[in-house]
Enzyme design. Structure first.
Site, short mmCIF file in Angstrom:
data_model
loop_
_atom_site.label_atom_id
_atom_site.label_comp_id
_atom_site.label_asym_id
_atom_site.label_seq_id
_atom_site.Cartn_x
_atom_site.Cartn_y
_atom_site.Cartn_z
CG ASP A 55 -2.02 0.92 1.23
OD1 ASP A 55 -2.39 0.98 0.31
OD2 ASP A 55 -1.41 2.05 2.11
CD GLU A 72 -2.11 2.39 -3.43
OE1 GLU A 72 -3.06 3.65 -3.07
OE2 GLU A 72 -2.64 1.91 -2.32
#
Length: 176
Positions: free
Chosen positions: A99, A134
Site C-alpha cells: 500500500d 501501489e
C-alpha cells in the site's frame, strides 16, 4: 499495530491457512494487501512506546514517516521484511500488494523497497511470488529488470482512473 496477526474476520490463523489451501486447490492465487507506510493515527499507540519506529526527518499524510534510515531504521526494515516473509512462508500467500509505497520515505543507499524485493526473490527463488506496488509516484524503475536479474516488482496498482472518476462523480478532492 498487529502486523503479524490475521484479521479476525478470517477466523484463527489456521482458518486463514485453510482458506488459502482451498483457494490453491481451485487454482486461485491469493494476494495480501500489506500496509507498511503508516499505522494510524487513530487508535495507534505505537508512537507512545516505540518512538524510534518513526522519524521526524520525513512526514506523510498520516504523521511522522516510518523510520527506514540510519541505525534505528535497521530494526524497522528487518521487522517489516520479516513480516512480509511470514505471510508468504507461513501462510502461503502468492503475492503481496504494498500500500502507498510513495509514503515509504527512504534516502538510504539501498531503498527499503529494493531490499524487500531482493530478499523475497532470494528466499523464494524456486517459487513464483508476485509483488505489486501501489505507488502514486509511478516509479517504473522498480518494475524493470536490471542486469539480467528478475524484476523487483511485477505490477503497479494504478488508482489513477479510479481517483479521477471519484473526483468527477463526487466533487471530493481530498486524497484523490
Amino acid at each position: 499495530m498487529l502486523l503479524n496477526a490475521a484479521n479476525a474476520r478470517y477466523g484463527r490463523p489456521e482458518d486463514l491457512k485453510q482458506l488459502l489451501r482451498a483457494a490453491h486447490a481451485l487454482d486461485i492465487m491469493v494476494y495480501l494487501d500489506v500496509v507498511y507506510n503508516h499505522f494510524g493515527p487513530q487508535l495507534n499507540y505505537l508512537h507512545s512506546y516505540a518512538e524510534r519506529f518513526f522519524t521526524s526527518r520525513h512526514a506523510t499524510g498520516w504523521g511522522p514517516a516510518v523510520n527506514l534510515e540510519g541505525q534505528d531504521g535497521v530494526f524497522v526494515r528487518e521487522f517489516l521484511i520479516e513480516n512480509a516473509m511470514m505471510w508468504l512462508r507461513d501462510y502461503g500467500f502468492d503475492g503481496l500488494r504494498l500500500d502507498a509505497v510513495h509514503a515509504l520515505k527512504d534516502n538510504s543507499d539501498r531503498h527499503f523497497l529494493v531490499e524487500l524485493a531482493e530478499t523475497v526473490r532470494n528466499e523464494f527463488a524456486g517459487r513464483r511470488v508476485h509483488l505489486m506496488l501501489e505507488n502514486e509516484a509511478n516509479q517504473a524503475h522498480l518494475l524493470r529488470r536490471s542486469q539480467g536479474l528478475a524484476r523487483h516488482y511485477d505490477a503497479q496498482w494504478a488508482d489513477d482512473f479510479h481517483n479521477a472518476l471519484h473526483v468527477l462523480l463526487t466533487g471530493e478532492r481530498e486524497g484523490y
